[in-house]
Design a protein around this motif. Structure first.
Motif, PDB file in Angstrom:
ATOM      1  N   LYS A   1      33.970  16.302  54.691  1.00  0.00           N
ATOM      2  CA  LYS A   1      34.511  17.002  56.108  1.00  0.00           C
ATOM      3  C   LYS A   1      33.723  16.382  56.865  1.00  0.00           C
ATOM      4  O   LYS A   1      33.474  15.638  57.620  1.00  0.00           O
ATOM      5  N   ASN A   2      32.171  16.691  57.076  1.00  0.00           N
ATOM      6  CA  ASN A   2      31.753  16.382  57.913  1.00  0.00           C
ATOM      7  C   ASN A   2      30.416  15.480  56.880  1.00  0.00           C
ATOM      8  O   ASN A   2      29.585  15.778  55.558  1.00  0.00           O
ATOM      9  N   LYS A   3      29.982  13.890  57.340  1.00  0.00           N
ATOM     10  CA  LYS A   3      28.897  13.329  56.656  1.00  0.00           C
ATOM     11  C   LYS A   3      27.752  13.673  56.728  1.00  0.00           C
ATOM     12  O   LYS A   3      27.014  14.115  57.451  1.00  0.00           O
ATOM     13  N   GLY A   4      26.948  13.339  55.500  1.00  0.00           N
ATOM     14  CA  GLY A   4      25.719  13.922  55.218  1.00  0.00           C
ATOM     15  C   GLY A   4      25.543  15.405  54.075  1.00  0.00           C
ATOM     16  O   GLY A   4      24.686  16.116  54.280  1.00  0.00           O
ATOM     17  N   ASP A   5      27.297  16.188  54.709  1.00  0.00           N
ATOM     18  CA  ASP A   5      26.738  17.156  53.953  1.00  0.00           C
ATOM     19  C   ASP A   5      26.916  16.989  51.796  1.00  0.00           C
ATOM     20  O   ASP A   5      26.816  17.716  50.835  1.00  0.00           O
ATOM     21  N   GLU A   6      27.176  15.744  52.089  1.00  0.00           N
ATOM     22  CA  GLU A   6      27.166  15.584  50.296  1.00  0.00           C
ATOM     23  C   GLU A   6      26.290  16.435  49.182  1.00  0.00           C
ATOM     24  O   GLU A   6      26.929  17.006  48.157  1.00  0.00           O
ATOM     25  N   ASP A   7      25.527  16.308  49.751  1.00  0.00           N
ATOM     26  CA  ASP A   7      23.868  17.048  48.210  1.00  0.00           C
ATOM     27  C   ASP A   7      24.230  18.248  48.578  1.00  0.00           C
ATOM     28  O   ASP A   7      24.150  19.137  47.344  1.00  0.00           O
ATOM     29  N   LYS A   8      24.371  18.855  49.387  1.00  0.00           N
ATOM     30  CA  LYS A   8      24.924  20.212  49.706  1.00  0.00           C
ATOM     31  C   LYS A   8      26.226  20.642  49.196  1.00  0.00           C
ATOM     32  O   LYS A   8      25.478  21.956  48.242  1.00  0.00           O
TER      33      LYS A   8
ATOM     34  N   TYR B   1      28.794  28.754  51.794  1.00  0.00           N
ATOM     35  CA  TYR B   1      27.834  27.827  52.000  1.00  0.00           C
ATOM     36  C   TYR B   1      27.913  27.191  53.803  1.00  0.00           C
ATOM     37  O   TYR B   1      27.094  26.288  53.708  1.00  0.00           O
ATOM     38  N   ASN B   2      29.480  27.118  53.686  1.00  0.00           N
ATOM     39  CA  ASN B   2      29.736  27.379  55.561  1.00  0.00           C
ATOM     40  C   ASN B   2      30.053  25.082  55.393  1.00  0.00           C
ATOM     41  O   ASN B   2      29.536  24.786  56.185  1.00  0.00           O
ATOM     42  N   LEU B   3      30.675  25.034  54.464  1.00  0.00           N
ATOM     43  CA  LEU B   3      30.852  23.554  53.539  1.00  0.00           C
ATOM     44  C   LEU B   3      32.364  23.338  53.294  1.00  0.00           C
ATOM     45  O   LEU B   3      32.900  24.591  53.553  1.00  0.00           O
ATOM     46  N   GLU B   4      32.643  22.074  53.833  1.00  0.00           N
ATOM     47  CA  GLU B   4      34.047  22.395  53.955  1.00  0.00           C
ATOM     48  C   GLU B   4      34.241  20.944  53.260  1.00  0.00           C
ATOM     49  O   GLU B   4      34.090  19.760  53.592  1.00  0.00           O
ATOM     50  N   VAL B   5      35.652  20.482  53.179  1.00  0.00           N
ATOM     51  CA  VAL B   5      36.221  19.331  52.310  1.00  0.00           C
ATOM     52  C   VAL B   5      37.566  18.800  52.927  1.00  0.00           C
ATOM     53  O   VAL B   5      37.762  19.528  52.899  1.00  0.00           O
ATOM     54  N   ASP B   6      37.482  18.435  52.579  1.00  0.00           N
ATOM     55  CA  ASP B   6      39.084  17.644  52.296  1.00  0.00           C
ATOM     56  C   ASP B   6      39.419  17.259  51.779  1.00  0.00           C
ATOM     57  O   ASP B   6      38.688  17.052  50.549  1.00  0.00           O
ATOM     58  N   VAL B   7      40.925  17.463  50.970  1.00  0.00           N
ATOM     59  CA  VAL B   7      41.382  17.446  49.343  1.00  0.00           C
ATOM     60  C   VAL B   7      42.506  16.154  49.022  1.00  0.00           C
ATOM     61  O   VAL B   7      43.142  16.158  50.604  1.00  0.00           O
ATOM     62  N   THR B   8      42.359  15.542  48.280  1.00  0.00           N
ATOM     63  CA  THR B   8      43.198  14.642  48.409  1.00  0.00           C
ATOM     64  C   THR B   8      43.323  14.812  46.120  1.00  0.00           C
ATOM     65  O   THR B   8      43.260  14.922  45.985  1.00  0.00           O
ATOM     66  N   ASP B   9      44.719  13.949  46.682  1.00  0.00           N
ATOM     67  CA  ASP B   9      45.216  13.700  45.232  1.00  0.00           C
ATOM     68  C   ASP B   9      44.092  13.020  44.375  1.00  0.00           C
ATOM     69  O   ASP B   9      44.080  12.095  44.907  1.00  0.00           O
ATOM     70  N   PRO B  10      43.785  13.221  43.510  1.00  0.00           N
ATOM     71  CA  PRO B  10      42.971  12.036  42.440  1.00  0.00           C
ATOM     72  C   PRO B  10      43.791  10.453  42.194  1.00  0.00           C
ATOM     73  O   PRO B  10      44.581  10.856  41.554  1.00  0.00           O
ATOM     74  N   LYS B  11      43.217   9.791  42.268  1.00  0.00           N
ATOM     75  CA  LYS B  11      43.599   8.294  41.576  1.00  0.00           C
ATOM     76  C   LYS B  11      43.630   8.844  40.063  1.00  0.00           C
ATOM     77  O   LYS B  11      43.004   8.859  39.458  1.00  0.00           O
ATOM     78  N   ILE B  12      44.900   8.130  39.775  1.00  0.00           N
ATOM     79  CA  ILE B  12      45.282   7.975  38.096  1.00  0.00           C
ATOM     80  C   ILE B  12      44.642   6.944  37.526  1.00  0.00           C
ATOM     81  O   ILE B  12      44.744   5.672  37.737  1.00  0.00           O
ATOM     82  N   PRO B  13      43.917   7.090  36.478  1.00  0.00           N
ATOM     83  CA  PRO B  13      42.510   5.917  35.875  1.00  0.00           C
ATOM     84  C   PRO B  13      44.153   5.285  34.831  1.00  0.00           C
ATOM     85  O   PRO B  13      43.961   5.359  33.501  1.00  0.00           O
ATOM     86  N   TYR B  14      45.072   4.445  35.637  1.00  0.00           N
ATOM     87  CA  TYR B  14      45.902   3.451  34.688  1.00  0.00           C
ATOM     88  C   TYR B  14      44.797   2.566  34.503  1.00  0.00           C
ATOM     89  O   TYR B  14      43.548   2.248  34.152  1.00  0.00           O
TER      90      TYR B  14
END
Length: 700
Positions: free
Chosen positions: A417-424, A471-484
């Motif tokens: 949700k917040n840029k820079g949190d990817e590694d955490k 951890y006080n970390l949040e993410v946005d959730v989406t459907d996974p892309k289908i591996p056609y």
């Protein structure tokens, strides 16, 4: 005084969600004096459901360890380790871990709802882990309780080895007494939750029924031993108490007898009878384990006697508690362990020094000086050991067989949700996986998405909520892309492309002729160099193949991988000055793109083999939903008191299936899936996929 291994009982309380497992655990602790008030799930104050999300949802999410002490008829102190397990199928991994280390499974059954999905699932797992089994019919104080029908359902589902030990005198709102067919007495309980009761004679109105159950029970007992069987045929049901106890425990140990008790978890708890029926760890004298040979690659199967002088413990659960950090639950299978002991983790070859050891009652802990063979306890701050690891003496490194956790049923894509949190976020997800092995994380390089997988929507939401709170970390959730996948149905004999670029100075020139053909499914990509006479110099042929591989990976129609094609380079030309590798890479990829579009291209989608288990009354709704998802039903089978549909479904139609199935079956259905194969997408679906892809490209 040190606890003796023969005085330890390890039980896992299992069953479908809402059948009363946590209340039963609370009753045991209250009746034995561990707690001075009887906590309630709805009040959020039980010992075993102490996590914030468990209190909010009023349901067990983690297996919780508790223990108590009882004195047996000989005055011996008996320790009972209790593992209260979740009943919701999203958390089945917790149940498997509990049954792995427990000796006895108490499978609770709702007296109104009868056999449910969680009941069947629990029993199947006890087959795998060879647990002793006791059925406990609960909620006999409810208005619609039906003991007779519930017993019939248990026998129908689990066979003739089911033997009634108790039946209710007055099921329903006034329930307070049971007939014990071993003692042939009525046990009438006080309504104070402490399990105290008085014995009464069986009245004439119930004697015939009691005698019938007693006769059947003793016959079941006698069948487990030749001497008892001979005596039964000679004297009928006149076995001594010692003979009955011997036959009962023998039948349970060999899984030839499953006794049935009845109760109301919120009102009563039967003490002495249960104490008799929880076999000790000494009933299981031998365990299977593996030991590394000298080259550390070959694992030999060994039989290992419990209570050996070798120290051996198995980690089956890891949790996080704010005050002390990571807490690992373990069972000692051999010897004894103590704080400061150095052990070896054979899985990674690293040493571990045990720090504080704790006896656990929910979140409450009491420090222990040692943990003996057969006991279950907690240890803090293990550095390199996790769930499914074995710790052993350094001079005898061995490995216990791992728990086979279920494969994921649902996958979601997440974005920070917040840029820079990817590694955490990556670090926190790894830690959450170590706590819960049924939670899987991986990065899909093909779709460039971080994917989380688990047993269902509630499971995944629970993990993400814990990531936020811990951890006080949040993410946005989406459907996974289908591996056609993309492929072709016909051949193109000559697809030509000439890449020529002149902009002053040295230019670019590459010219190829390709033949493109379909291959059998699963053959992948095949490149053939059929150049004769050097019309394309050999030094440029690898560049042609490289250009083809790049476009195969990036796709032509919808940006997905191209599979199962053979490409033959059979002609072309070059320029002495302007030709280079880049020019031939471009020429090859463009020639393939052109030819692919002319070769009757199709989109392939992944299909999964799916098994859906649910109560029979939902057959119409479940089968109809499968059909609406382009599913193909291959078979329908009876699964105890449940139905099982075997089918195939496209992955693209399964993103919300866990939630939908739960809705259709009132939370009583579950499913398993595994990848089967790729298959052509129907034309109308293909057109929709292409349109969505083109729209995404425009907005990108």
């Amino acid at each position: 005084m040190s606890l003796k291994s023969e005085n330890i009982r390890n039980i896992a309380i299992t069953g479908h969600g809402g059948c009363g497992k946590t209340t039963f655990t609370e009753g045991i602790l209250y009746a034995s004096g561990v707690v001075n008030r009887f906590g309630k799930v709805e009040d959020g104050n039980t010992v075993s459901d102490y996590h914030k999300d468990e209190i909010e949802k009023m349901m067990s999410i983690n297996s919780s360890l508790a223990n108590t002490m009882w004195k047996d008829s000989k005055g011996n102190d008996i320790k009972i380790n209790i593992i209260d397990t979740p009943g919701f199928m999203d958390f089945v991994g917790e149940v498997r871990a509990a049954l792995y280390v427990a000796d006895t499974a108490v499978i609770m059954v709702d007296a109104f709802k009868g056999i449910e999905v969680g009941t069947e699932s629990s029993f199947m797992m006890t087959n795998e882990f060879e647990n002793n089994v006791i059925f406990l019919i609960n909620k006999l104080d409810t208005e619609n309780a039906n003991y007779k029908l519930t017993v019939e359902n248990i026998k129908e589902s689990f066979g003739s080895r089911v033997a009634v030990v108790q039946f209710p005198v007055n099921e329903g709102a006034g329930f307070d007494a049971v007939v014990d067919v071993i003692r042939m007495k009525i046990l009438r309980f006080k309504n104070d939750g402490k399990g105290e009761y008085t014995e009464e004679e069986i009245p004439e109105a119930l004697k015939e029924k009691a005698n019938e159950y007693h006769q059947k029970f003793v016959e079941c007992i006698a069948e487990e031993d030749e001497e008892l069987l001979a005596k039964f045929f000679e004297e009928g049901a006149n076995l001594t108490d010692e003979e009955i106890n011997f036959g009962l425990l023998k039948g349970m140990r060999e899984r030839k007898l499953f006794p049935v008790f009845c109760m109301s978890a919120s009102l009563i708890w039967v003490q002495e009878i249960f104490l008799i029926l929880f076999p000790t760890i000494l009933n299981h004298q031998w365990i299977n384990l593996q030991r590394s040979e000298e080259d550390l690659t070959v694992m030999s199967q060994l039989k290992f006697r419990l209570r050996s002088t070798v120290n051996l413990q198995y980690l089956f659960l890891k949790l996080y508690q704010k005050k002390i950090g990571e807490l690992s639950f373990f069972r000692v299978y051999s010897g004894k362990v103590y704080s400061g002991l150095d052990m070896i983790n054979e899985a990674n070859g690293k040493s571990e020094r045990l720090s504080q050891l704790y006896s656990m009652n929910g979140k409450e802990r009491k420090e222990m000086s040692e943990v003996v063979c057969g006991d279950i306890a907690g240890v803090v701050k293990l550095k390199d050991s996790h769930t499914n690891n074995t710790l052993s003496s350094k001079n005898y490194p061995v490995v216990l067989p791992e728990i086979n956790f279920p494969k994921p049923n649902m996958t979601l894509a997440i974005v920070a949700k917040n840029k820079g949190d990817e590694d955490k976020i990556a670090t926190s997800l790894h830690s959450l996986h170590e706590e819960d092995p049924t939670f899987i994380v991986h990065y899909n390089t093909e779709t460039a998405q971080t994917l989380i997988s688990g047993q269902g929507e509630i499971h995944l939401n629970t993990v993400l909520n814990r990531m936020k709170s811990k951890y006080n970390l949040e993410v946005d959730v989406t459907d996974p892309k289908i591996p056609y996948r993309e492929t072709i149905r016909s051949a193109v004999n000559d697809s030509e492309f000439k890449h020529k670029k002149q902009s002053g100075g040295r230019g670019q020139f590459g010219h190829v002729h390709l033949k493109i053909e379909p291959l059998e499914r699963g053959k992948g990509f095949e490149f053939v160099n059929a150049i004769v006479g050097g019309v394309v110099p050999g030094r440029f042929v690898p560049a042609v193949e490289k250009g083809l591989i790049e476009i195969l990976n990036s796709g032509v129609m919808i940006g997905c991988k191209v599979i199962d094609v053979r490409v033959t380079l059979f002609d072309g030309s070059y320029h002495n000055v302007d030709s280079d590798e880049i020019s031939f890479k471009i020429a090859a990829s463009q020639a393939f793109r052109k030819g692919f579009k002319e070769a009757n291209p199709v989109i392939l989608e992944p299909l999964y083999d799916v098994e859906v288990v649910f109560p029979e009354e939902f057959m119409g709704a479940v089968s109809g939903d499968i059909s609406s998802r382009r599913g193909r039903i291959h078979g329908m089978d009876v699964f105890g008191k449940l139905q099982k549909i075997t089918c195939q479904m496209p992955l693209s139609e399964m993103n919300d299936y866990s939630t939908k199935l739960r809705s259709l079956t009132q939370g009583r259905g579950y499913y398993d899936r595994k990848f089967s194969h790729y298959e052509d997408v129907p034309k109308e679906v293909e057109m929709k996929i292409i349109a969505e892809y083109e729209k995404e490209k425009e907005t990108a």
